[in-house]
Motif scaffolding. Structure first.
Motif, short mmCIF file in Angstrom:
data_model
loop_
_atom_site.label_atom_id
_atom_site.label_comp_id
_atom_site.label_asym_id
_atom_site.label_seq_id
_atom_site.Cartn_x
_atom_site.Cartn_y
_atom_site.Cartn_z
N ALA A 92 0.84 -1.21 0.00
CA ALA A 92 0.00 0.00 0.00
C ALA A 92 0.87 1.26 0.00
O ALA A 92 0.55 2.25 -0.67
N ALA A 93 1.99 1.22 0.71
CA ALA A 93 2.90 2.37 0.72
C ALA A 93 3.53 2.56 -0.66
O ALA A 93 3.65 3.70 -1.14
N ARG A 94 3.91 1.46 -1.31
CA ARG A 94 4.48 1.58 -2.66
C ARG A 94 3.42 2.08 -3.65
O ARG A 94 3.72 2.86 -4.55
N MET A 95 2.18 1.65 -3.47
CA MET A 95 1.09 2.12 -4.33
C MET A 95 0.86 3.62 -4.11
O MET A 95 0.63 4.37 -5.07
N ALA A 96 0.91 4.06 -2.87
CA ALA A 96 0.73 5.47 -2.56
C ALA A 96 1.82 6.31 -3.24
O ALA A 96 1.55 7.39 -3.77
N ARG A 97 3.04 5.80 -3.23
CA ARG A 97 4.15 6.51 -3.89
C ARG A 97 3.90 6.59 -5.39
O ARG A 97 4.08 7.63 -6.02
N ALA A 98 3.44 5.48 -5.99
CA ALA A 98 3.15 5.48 -7.44
C ALA A 98 2.06 6.48 -7.77
O ALA A 98 2.15 7.23 -8.75
N ASP A 99 1.01 6.50 -6.95
CA ASP A 99 -0.10 7.43 -7.18
C ASP A 99 0.36 8.88 -7.04
O ASP A 99 -0.06 9.75 -7.81
N ALA A 100 1.19 9.14 -6.05
CA ALA A 100 1.67 10.50 -5.82
C ALA A 100 2.54 10.97 -6.99
O ALA A 100 2.40 12.10 -7.46
N GLU A 101 3.43 10.10 -7.44
CA GLU A 101 4.29 10.46 -8.58
C GLU A 101 3.45 10.70 -9.83
O GLU A 101 3.74 11.61 -10.61
N TYR A 102 2.40 9.92 -10.01
CA TYR A 102 1.51 10.10 -11.16
C TYR A 102 0.78 11.44 -11.09
O TYR A 102 0.69 12.17 -12.08
N ALA A 103 0.29 11.79 -9.92
CA ALA A 103 -0.42 13.07 -9.75
C ALA A 103 0.49 14.25 -10.08
O ALA A 103 0.08 15.21 -10.76
N VAL A 104 1.74 14.19 -9.63
CA VAL A 104 2.69 15.26 -9.91
C VAL A 104 3.02 15.30 -11.40
O VAL A 104 3.07 16.38 -12.02
N ALA A 105 3.23 14.13 -11.99
CA ALA A 105 3.55 14.07 -13.42
C ALA A 105 2.41 14.64 -14.26
O ALA A 105 2.65 15.37 -15.23
N ARG A 130 3.40 0.83 -14.33
CA ARG A 130 4.59 0.00 -14.04
C ARG A 130 4.89 -0.04 -12.54
O ARG A 130 5.16 -1.10 -11.97
N ALA A 131 4.81 1.12 -11.89
CA ALA A 131 5.10 1.19 -10.45
C ALA A 131 4.08 0.39 -9.65
O ALA A 131 4.43 -0.32 -8.69
N ARG A 132 2.80 0.48 -10.02
CA ARG A 132 1.76 -0.27 -9.31
C ARG A 132 1.95 -1.78 -9.53
O ARG A 132 1.77 -2.57 -8.61
N ALA A 133 2.30 -2.16 -10.75
CA ALA A 133 2.53 -3.58 -11.05
C ALA A 133 3.72 -4.10 -10.24
O ALA A 133 3.68 -5.21 -9.71
N ASP A 134 4.77 -3.29 -10.14
CA ASP A 134 5.94 -3.68 -9.34
C ASP A 134 5.56 -3.84 -7.87
O ASP A 134 6.02 -4.77 -7.20
N ALA A 135 4.72 -2.94 -7.35
CA ALA A 135 4.29 -3.03 -5.95
C ALA A 135 3.50 -4.31 -5.72
O ALA A 135 3.70 -5.00 -4.71
N ARG A 136 2.60 -4.64 -6.66
CA ARG A 136 1.82 -5.89 -6.52
C ARG A 136 2.75 -7.11 -6.58
O ARG A 136 2.59 -8.05 -5.81
#
Length: 197
Positions: A92-105, A130-136
């Protein structure tokens, strides 16, 4: 999208995230006081970041807001991961990071127009996927490793019990050549040596 601007945004986001959250492996199982202190620190850092964003204008402000909100979400998710120490919370923490990076991008893409903006958005979306898939994948790998380790430990316990029984049977057979008290002592020694009752 301008590569230099994207790198600057990523660096800014990473610095904000580091300011708001400790590394995920810092500790697990926080006390109530530690958890409350961390939550208060995260809130204070977020409010400070918002004040900084209020001084900016246009898309620069939007990017700043996305970075601040993303850093807060990542810090809260990492706090949860440290507290729970589970594969699910870590993912969930890795997913949050992916979501945050996406929002900024996505906010960075707003400075562009036409096909350049479309390409920028697709690139941002692909990076998030890619980041979400890596987290899963990491979560599933951690869970599989835990299950595998448990099965290996169980197999080792079973093998030890089978070997102990076989050794005991062989020792008992050797005792059959004796009689009387010698046989009784031999059987008692075999039971004690091999942990049999």
């Amino acid at each position: 999208m301008n590569t230099g601007k994207l790198m600057k945004s990523r660096i800014t986001f990473t610095l904000l995230a580091c300011a708001l959250g400790l590394p995920a492996a810092a500790y697990a199982g926080l006390s109530k006081q530690e958890r409350n202190a961390e939550q208060q620190r995260i809130s204070a850092e977020y409010k400070s970041a918002l004040k900084n964003c209020a001084r900016k204008n246009g898309n620069t402000r939007d990017i700043c807001m996305a970075e601040a909100k993303g850093a807060e979400n990542v810090a809260r998710a990492e706090l949860e991961a440290r507290d729970k120490g589970t594969a699910k919370a870590g993912a969930a923490a890795r997913m949050a990071r992916a979501d945050a990076e996406y929002a900024v991008a996505k906010e960075n893409c707003d400075d562009l127009a036409g096909n350049a903006k479309d390409v920028c958005l697709k690139d941002a979306q692909a990076a998030a996927i890619r980041a979400r898939a890596d987290a899963r994948t990491e979560r599933r790998t951690e869970e599989a490793n835990k299950t595998a380790n448990e099965k290996v430990a169980e197999a080792r316990r079973d093998a030890a019990a089978i070997k102990r029984q076989a050794d005991y049977n062989a020792a008992r057979e050797r005792c059959d050549s004796l009689s009387g008290g010698a046989k009784d002592r031999c059987l008692a020694d075999a039971r004690a040596k091999h942990g049999m009752k």
